[in-house]
Design a protein around this motif. Structure first.
Motif, short mmCIF file in Angstrom:
data_model
loop_
_atom_site.label_atom_id
_atom_site.label_comp_id
_atom_site.label_asym_id
_atom_site.label_seq_id
_atom_site.Cartn_x
_atom_site.Cartn_y
_atom_site.Cartn_z
N ASP A 143 0.83 -1.20 0.00
CA ASP A 143 0.00 0.00 0.00
C ASP A 143 0.87 1.26 0.00
N ILE A 144 1.92 1.24 0.83
CA ILE A 144 2.83 2.39 0.89
C ILE A 144 3.54 2.57 -0.44
N MET A 145 4.02 1.46 -1.02
CA MET A 145 4.77 1.53 -2.29
C MET A 145 3.90 2.07 -3.42
N GLN A 146 2.61 1.74 -3.40
CA GLN A 146 1.73 2.18 -4.49
C GLN A 146 1.21 3.59 -4.31
N THR A 147 1.16 4.07 -3.08
CA THR A 147 0.63 5.43 -2.84
C THR A 147 1.72 6.48 -2.69
N MET A 148 2.94 6.06 -2.45
CA MET A 148 4.04 7.02 -2.31
C MET A 148 4.31 7.70 -3.66
N PRO A 149 4.44 9.03 -3.70
CA PRO A 149 4.77 9.71 -4.95
C PRO A 149 6.08 9.17 -5.54
N ALA A 150 6.09 9.04 -6.86
CA ALA A 150 7.23 8.41 -7.53
C ALA A 150 8.54 9.14 -7.26
N PHE A 151 8.49 10.46 -7.15
CA PHE A 151 9.72 11.24 -6.93
C PHE A 151 10.38 10.90 -5.60
N VAL A 152 9.57 10.48 -4.60
CA VAL A 152 10.11 10.21 -3.28
C VAL A 152 11.07 9.02 -3.31
N TYR A 153 10.80 8.04 -4.23
CA TYR A 153 11.68 6.89 -4.32
C TYR A 153 13.11 7.29 -4.68
N ALA A 171 14.64 2.22 -8.37
CA ALA A 171 13.45 3.06 -8.22
C ALA A 171 12.30 2.53 -9.07
N VAL A 172 12.60 2.11 -10.30
CA VAL A 172 11.55 1.58 -11.18
C VAL A 172 10.97 0.30 -10.62
N VAL A 173 11.83 -0.60 -10.13
CA VAL A 173 11.35 -1.89 -9.60
C VAL A 173 10.48 -1.67 -8.36
N ILE A 174 10.89 -0.77 -7.47
CA ILE A 174 10.09 -0.50 -6.27
C ILE A 174 8.72 0.04 -6.66
N TYR A 175 8.69 0.91 -7.67
CA TYR A 175 7.43 1.51 -8.11
C TYR A 175 6.53 0.50 -8.84
N ALA A 176 7.16 -0.41 -9.60
CA ALA A 176 6.39 -1.25 -10.52
C ALA A 176 6.05 -2.63 -9.98
N ILE A 177 6.70 -3.08 -8.90
CA ILE A 177 6.55 -4.47 -8.47
C ILE A 177 5.23 -4.81 -7.76
N ASN A 227 1.60 -7.66 -16.74
CA ASN A 227 1.21 -6.60 -17.66
C ASN A 227 1.17 -5.24 -16.97
N GLN A 228 0.55 -5.19 -15.80
CA GLN A 228 0.47 -3.93 -15.06
C GLN A 228 1.84 -3.46 -14.57
N THR A 229 2.69 -4.40 -14.22
CA THR A 229 4.05 -4.05 -13.81
C THR A 229 4.81 -3.39 -14.95
N ILE A 230 4.66 -3.94 -16.17
CA ILE A 230 5.33 -3.35 -17.34
C ILE A 230 4.81 -1.94 -17.59
N MET A 231 3.50 -1.76 -17.48
CA MET A 231 2.92 -0.44 -17.70
C MET A 231 3.44 0.58 -16.68
N MET A 232 3.55 0.17 -15.43
CA MET A 232 4.03 1.08 -14.39
C MET A 232 5.52 1.37 -14.56
N ALA A 233 6.27 0.38 -15.04
CA ALA A 233 7.70 0.61 -15.30
C ALA A 233 7.88 1.63 -16.41
N LEU A 234 7.06 1.53 -17.46
CA LEU A 234 7.13 2.51 -18.54
C LEU A 234 6.71 3.90 -18.06
N ALA A 235 5.73 3.93 -17.16
CA ALA A 235 5.30 5.23 -16.63
C ALA A 235 6.39 5.89 -15.80
N MET A 236 7.32 5.09 -15.29
CA MET A 236 8.40 5.61 -14.44
C MET A 236 9.61 6.06 -15.27
N VAL A 237 9.58 5.83 -16.57
CA VAL A 237 10.74 6.13 -17.42
C VAL A 237 11.12 7.60 -17.35
#
Length: 299
Positions: A143-153, A171-177, A227-237
């Motif tokens: 829950d924390i990993m998904q709600t934390m703003p990406a910049f904070v990572y 940072a991408v793995v933490i955001y996307a996993i 599939n969702q992990t890949i999408m979130m990884a691309l969003a973190m690019v």
């Protein structure tokens, strides 16, 4: 009368206490970074070497050979000539507009991040499915990993490892996993209990039930998580480009800071194209796997 003077002093006391806590935590993290930063960096060196090798492989191989390999992999996964034609047209357009090298860099880091997320996330999801205690501990972390703003990572990772590819990967793995962990847990828990009881009646061990029954039946749900992990990884690019990760994100960041509309639009569309390709290929593969499984069961 009640003395209320402490009420006016309370905000100042709170700010002083908060400042003291922040300074203590910041000092502790700096000390930790100085003491263990180099050791952690050495630990990730094999991953860095693999990432650099894979990126150089994509960049130094002739473009037509890379394109043929990508189309071949898409056909092997989907058996769809229409999808192959769409992938071919997308990559030809990317090359025509001069974004081939950045796309290959992005493709390499997304591939590595996805592999890492799968290798780490699926075992954690299995653990959550088999243990309610593990699920109760891991779920709040997700829950924390998904709600934390990406910049904070980026803050602790950059402080620990500096700027470069590995901090970006972490940072991408933490955001996307989180999606692959959640949906692996969900898919295994949704497997029919009667099917598991039948497997147990035939003498299957817990390991045989897991790999022979639960994971195959949960595979469509697991693939949705991937599939969702890949999408979130691309969003973190684009965010990862702020700490030196080369690829399509850097031109987008440059276009934001310099107001280059066309540069940002084209590279943004290239990211969208990659996202659509990964989405369609993974979904098609999951459907094919499910049909094959149903055919095996009926047979």
């Amino acid at each position: 009368m009640i003395d209320s003077s402490w009420l006016t002093e309370f905000p100042d006391m709170s700010r002083r206490d908060l400042l003291a806590i922040r300074q203590t935590l910041d000092g502790a993290y700096r000390t930790f970074s100085r003491a263990y930063g180099e050791s952690i960096e050495n630990f990730f060196n094999p991953l860095l070497h693999f990432l650099v090798w894979f990126e150089n492989l994509l960049l130094q191989t002739p473009w037509w050979l890379v394109l043929a390999a990508i189309v071949g992999l898409v056909y092997a996964a989907t058996r769809s000539w229409k999808l192959c034609a769409g992938v071919l047209a997308s990559f030809l357009a990317i090359g025509y507009f001069g974004m081939w090298e950045d796309t290959m860099r992005t493709l390499s880091i997304i591939t590595v991040c996805t592999i890492l997320s799968i290798c780490i996330g699926i075992p954690i999801g299995i653990l959550m499915a088999r243990s309610d205690r593990a699920r109760s501990i891991i779920t709040p972390l997700l829950d924390i990993m998904q709600t934390m703003p990406a910049f904070v990572y980026l803050i602790p990772v950059v402080m620990l490892l500096g700027i470069g590819r590995i901090p970006g990967v972490i940072a991408v793995v933490i955001y996307a996993i989180p999606p692959v962990i959640r949906l692996t847990n969900l898919g295994i828990r949704l497997v029919n209990k009667e099917t598991l009881e039948a497997a147990t009646a035939y003498g299957a061990t817990p390991t045989q039930r897991l790999f022979g029954v639960q994971i195959p039946l949960a595979m469509p749900t697991i693939m949705a998580g991937i599939n969702q992990t890949i999408m979130m990884a691309l969003a973190m690019v684009v965010v990862a480009s702020m700490i030196g990760v080369k690829g399509l994100g850097q031109p987008v960041l440059k276009s934001i800071t310099n107001q280059y509309f066309t540069l940002g639009l084209l590279n943004g569309l290239a990211i969208v194209a990659l996202a659509i390709i990964f989405d369609r290929v993974s979904q098609s593969y999951a459907k094919r796997a499910q049909k094959h499984l149903e055919g095996t069961e009926n047979g």
